[in-house]
Design a protein around this motif. Structure first.
Motif, mmCIF file in Angstrom:
data_model
loop_
_atom_site.group_PDB
_atom_site.id
_atom_site.type_symbol
_atom_site.label_atom_id
_atom_site.label_comp_id
_atom_site.label_asym_id
_atom_site.label_seq_id
_atom_site.Cartn_x
_atom_site.Cartn_y
_atom_site.Cartn_z
ATOM 1 N N LEU A 229 0.826 -1.297 0.044
ATOM 2 C CA LEU A 229 -0.110 -0.076 0.064
ATOM 3 C C LEU A 229 0.848 1.334 0.015
ATOM 4 N N PRO A 230 1.855 1.672 0.948
ATOM 5 C CA PRO A 230 2.703 2.739 0.988
ATOM 6 C C PRO A 230 3.427 2.722 -0.188
ATOM 7 N N LYS A 231 3.889 1.685 -0.704
ATOM 8 C CA LYS A 231 4.919 1.529 -1.807
ATOM 9 C C LYS A 231 4.382 2.067 -3.054
ATOM 10 N N PHE A 232 2.903 1.848 -3.123
ATOM 11 C CA PHE A 232 2.508 2.114 -4.402
ATOM 12 C C PHE A 232 1.402 3.393 -4.506
ATOM 13 N N HIS A 233 1.427 3.924 -3.336
ATOM 14 C CA HIS A 233 0.281 4.846 -3.186
ATOM 15 C C HIS A 233 0.309 6.004 -4.181
ATOM 16 N N PHE A 246 -12.120 4.003 -4.367
ATOM 17 C CA PHE A 246 -12.625 2.754 -4.406
ATOM 18 C C PHE A 246 -11.439 1.573 -4.003
ATOM 19 N N GLY A 247 -10.414 2.005 -4.708
ATOM 20 C CA GLY A 247 -9.014 1.207 -4.498
ATOM 21 C C GLY A 247 -8.640 1.155 -2.850
ATOM 22 N N LYS A 248 -8.815 2.431 -2.207
ATOM 23 C CA LYS A 248 -8.489 2.363 -0.772
ATOM 24 C C LYS A 248 -9.439 1.842 0.007
ATOM 25 N N ASP A 249 -10.715 1.899 -0.557
ATOM 26 C CA ASP A 249 -12.030 1.356 0.368
ATOM 27 C C ASP A 249 -11.629 -0.391 0.029
#
Length: 344
Positions: A229-233, A246-249
């Protein structure tokens, strides 16, 4: 709040899903990921060159082959849980990957290249796709963890994963490379595959509680997402605001589902995916009023959004409380029922 959100989804959606599954079950369509029959079936089906098995994980069919190899090699441990390996709890990974491919989420969202589009290389997986980069850690890492655990036996060749054209340092490409760079994540996936491998026989594994296997699988699954998650934020910038949200959800919801040890077999995963959007969300899409989505899909998107926002507002307290509730077998049965009832 989390239980209430899931209950809302359960109550409003359950009749629709049952009809959707019965139709799929009767026709045999859409149960398996796109091109499943054409994917490599074991590690030796990939290109062998210079004493190495070369795998292009940026090609949809080859990445799908990683999953197919895992499912085929672990099938003997799931004979008691469903017909034709349908009870294998690894099905959630390739079915989700197939949905990403089918809905265009693996294509280049920046439109700089034709990667993933029909007028270009349809099977190309773009490194600019947030979904594809997240999925790398749910495809290549499990596969290499299984190799290290001995799921495929003693392979006579070393595995080499081809790098993407960009962001090469954000990925690892062999058992040794991943072991050095992401040892904890490799340990999590290796632990899951070692349980079955050490069982020595399907009979021994059948006596091993499925609940325990799900615990190990979900632990590794959640760890993969948490690492990626943090790597590809920054890749979310290529997506529309509705799709990025939606991706984060979606990533947040996985944490809640994982805590229930939800069984990601073929039937359950197909039932669950009926509610996911059949295309990328675009500017102008307003949840829950997206005209070409079903009322059920709109409600699910709204529930996932509410779950994410509530968890964020509470500083993660909602997820902590949910995990505490799910920490007992009785609690997990309730959580599993809430999710399973979506499809009953």
């Amino acid at each position: 709040f989390g239980i209430h959100a899931l209950l809302t989804v359960t109550i409003t959606l359950s009749p629709v899903t049952a009809a959707a599954w019965s139709e799929k079950d009767a026709t045999g369509k859409d149960i398996y990921p796109s091109l499943w029959n054409l994917a490599p079936e074991n590690p030796l089906d990939f290109l062998v060159k210079d004493n190495k098995i070369i795998i292009n994980a940026w090609n949809y069919q080859e990445r799908l082959g990683l999953y197919k190899s895992l499912l085929n090699s672990s099938a003997k441990y799931f004979t008691a849980f469903g017909y034709q390996n349908s009870g294998n709890i690894l099905w959630g990974l390739p079915v989700q990957h197939g949905w990403q491919f089918r809905t265009g989420r693996l294509a280049d969202p920046s439109n700089v290249t034709s990667c993933g589009y029909e007028d270009g290389d349809l099977l190309c997986i773009s490194v600019r796709s947030w979904w594809s980069c997240m999925n790398y850690y749910l495809a290549v890492i499990p596969f290499l963890g299984a190799v290290e655990a001995g799921l495929f036996g003693q392979l006579q060749y070393e595995i080499e994963i081809l790098p993407p054209e960009e962001r090469r340092s954000d990925f690892c490409y062999s058992v040794a490379d991943c072991r050095t760079r992401i040892p904890n994540l490799m340990n999590d996936w290796k632990a899951y595959f070692e349980v079955k491998h050490k069982a020595k026989s399907p009979a021994t594994f059948s006596s091993f509680k499925l609940d325990d296997a799900l615990c190990l699988m979900w632990r590794a699954h959640v760890a993969s997402i948490a690492y990626a998650l943090p790597k590809f934020h920054d890749s979310l910038k290529y997506l529309s605001d509705p799709e990025a949200n939606f991706g984060k959800d979606w990533a947040n919801a996985v944490d809640f589902i994982a805590a229930t040890y939800f069984s990601t077999d073929l039937l359950n995963t197909n039932n669950f995916q009926v509610f996911l959007p059949q295309r990328m969300l675009v500017v102008g899409d307003v949840i829950p009023f997206i005209s070409d989505f079903s009322p059920q899909q709109n409600r699910v998107l709204l529930s996932l959004s509410a779950l994410y926002k509530t968890n964020k507002i509470t500083g993660g307290l909602l997820l902590s409380l949910w995990r505490k509730t799910m920490s007992t077998e009785e609690g997990r049965k309730l959580g599993q029922k809430l999710i399973a009832d979506m499809a009953s």
